[in-house]
Design a protein around this motif. Structure first.
Motif, short mmCIF file in Angstrom:
data_model
loop_
_atom_site.label_atom_id
_atom_site.label_comp_id
_atom_site.label_asym_id
_atom_site.label_seq_id
_atom_site.Cartn_x
_atom_site.Cartn_y
_atom_site.Cartn_z
N MET A 111 6.47 -10.39 -5.65
CA MET A 111 7.00 -11.75 -5.79
C MET A 111 7.13 -12.50 -4.47
SD MET A 111 7.18 -12.12 -8.96
CE MET A 111 7.92 -13.75 -8.85
N ALA A 112 7.15 -11.78 -3.34
CA ALA A 112 7.42 -12.44 -2.05
C ALA A 112 6.43 -13.56 -1.76
CB ALA A 112 7.38 -11.39 -0.93
N GLY A 113 5.14 -13.27 -1.86
CA GLY A 113 4.12 -14.25 -1.53
C GLY A 113 4.14 -15.48 -2.43
N PRO A 114 4.11 -15.30 -3.77
CA PRO A 114 4.16 -16.48 -4.64
C PRO A 114 5.38 -17.36 -4.39
CG PRO A 114 3.46 -14.57 -5.89
CD PRO A 114 3.84 -14.07 -4.52
N MET A 115 6.53 -16.73 -4.12
CA MET A 115 7.74 -17.50 -3.84
C MET A 115 7.56 -18.32 -2.56
SD MET A 115 11.65 -16.13 -3.21
CE MET A 115 11.15 -15.04 -1.85
N SER B 227 -1.23 -7.66 10.10
CA SER B 227 -2.65 -7.30 10.16
C SER B 227 -2.83 -5.80 10.30
CB SER B 227 -3.32 -8.01 11.34
OG SER B 227 -3.29 -9.41 11.18
N ALA B 228 -2.01 -5.19 11.17
CA ALA B 228 -2.09 -3.74 11.37
C ALA B 228 -1.76 -3.00 10.08
CB ALA B 228 -1.16 -3.31 12.50
N ALA B 229 -0.79 -3.50 9.31
CA ALA B 229 -0.42 -2.86 8.05
C ALA B 229 -1.60 -2.83 7.09
CB ALA B 229 0.76 -3.59 7.42
N CYS B 230 -2.39 -3.90 7.08
CA CYS B 230 -3.58 -3.93 6.22
C CYS B 230 -4.52 -2.78 6.56
CB CYS B 230 -4.31 -5.25 6.37
SG CYS B 230 -3.43 -6.70 5.73
N TYR B 231 -4.73 -2.54 7.85
CA TYR B 231 -5.65 -1.48 8.28
C TYR B 231 -5.07 -0.09 8.00
CZ TYR B 231 -8.25 -5.13 10.70
OH TYR B 231 -8.99 -6.26 10.99
N VAL B 232 -3.76 0.06 8.20
CA VAL B 232 -3.13 1.36 7.95
C VAL B 232 -3.22 1.71 6.46
CG1 VAL B 232 -0.95 2.61 7.95
CG2 VAL B 232 -1.61 1.27 9.95
N LEU C 101 -3.34 -13.08 2.90
CA LEU C 101 -2.37 -12.01 3.18
C LEU C 101 -1.36 -11.86 2.05
CD1 LEU C 101 -1.27 -9.93 5.30
CD2 LEU C 101 0.32 -11.75 5.98
N TRP C 102 -0.80 -12.97 1.58
CA TRP C 102 0.21 -12.87 0.53
C TRP C 102 -0.39 -12.39 -0.78
CZ3 TRP C 102 4.74 -12.11 2.01
CH2 TRP C 102 5.35 -12.82 3.03
N THR C 103 -1.64 -12.80 -1.05
CA THR C 103 -2.31 -12.30 -2.26
C THR C 103 -2.50 -10.80 -2.18
OG1 THR C 103 -3.47 -14.41 -2.56
CG2 THR C 103 -4.39 -12.47 -3.68
N TRP C 104 -2.94 -10.32 -1.01
CA TRP C 104 -3.12 -8.88 -0.81
C TRP C 104 -1.80 -8.14 -0.98
CZ3 TRP C 104 -0.83 -5.94 3.12
CH2 TRP C 104 -1.25 -4.59 3.18
#
Length: 219
Positions: free
Chosen positions: A24-28, A148-153, A204-207
């Motif tokens: 819910m974080a991103g849509p909000m 960004s780093a979290a996406c790669y991890v 990012l928020w969609t991901w």
């Protein structure tokens, strides 16, 4: 029949509830920010970063948006700690996502400087740089790099689990977001850089929403 329906329903575990905050974080955040962007006098999506919305008489709305979204992201980080507890990324993914959430609280505490004609009545141009503005850029930069780093991890974790589609999607999101951040940091306020950063934010928020939903199914 009622007893059977209740007994077969899967209860919401604590990790799933925490990851629901990530869904819910991103849509909000995006909904509240765009609602302001389209209604506040003088705001131009092609020229003004969303952080500028924390200025002016209605700036409290974006400040509250930062704080509530930050708390949801931090809750999602706690959910990731459970969902990824065993295996690659179990330590660093929650730390990176949690730091991203904490950076949004920093962004709320230290608002960006008014500039480029917003809020209405502000002179055109970059304007004066205050300590608050400098700290806003600093905490925001740290948070964006951690996101960004979290996406790669997490991509590495998906790859180890044989989920190649999710791994590629996570890497692509991290690359797009990092590139858009570099663009706005060096673009000098030009329209293409600001619009590219909006695209990076949406990606990012969609991901984060889709990743949190995906991991919650096995939490």
């Amino acid at each position: 029949m009622t007893h059977l329906a209740h007994s077969s329903a899967r209860p919401l575990s604590r990790p799933r509830l925490l990851l629901a905050c990530g869904v819910m974080a991103g849509p909000m955040y995006v909904t509240v920010a765009l609602a302001q962007a389209f209604t506040r006098e003088g705001f131009d999506l092609a020229r003004h970063p969303w952080s500028f919305l924390a200025n002016g008489d209605l700036g409290w709305i974006q400040t509250l948006n930062f704080v509530l979204t930050a708390l949801a992201v931090i809750a999602a980080a706690a959910g990731l700690r459970h969902a990824l507890a065993r295996g690659r990324g179990g330590r660093w993914a929650p730390i990176l996502v949690g730091t991203f959430g904490a950076s949004m609280i920093g962004a709320a505490l230290f608002p960006a400087d008014p500039a480029m004609g917003f809020p209405a009545g502000t002179p055109e141009g970059p304007g004066a740089i205050t300590l608050s503005g400098m700290l806003h850029l600093a905490v925001g930069g740290v948070g964006f790099l951690c996101a960004s780093a979290a996406c790669y991890v997490i991509a590495s974790r998906y790859a180890r689990d044989g989920r190649k589609g999710w791994a590629w999607y996570s890497r692509a999101t991290g690359t797009l977001f990092l590139g858009s951040f570099v663009g706005i940091a060096s673009g000098g306020g030009v329209a293409w850089a600001n619009l590219a950063f909006i695209a990076g934010i949406l990606a990012l928020w969609t991901w984060m929403s889709l990743m949190s939903l995906n991991l919650s199914r096995s939490a």
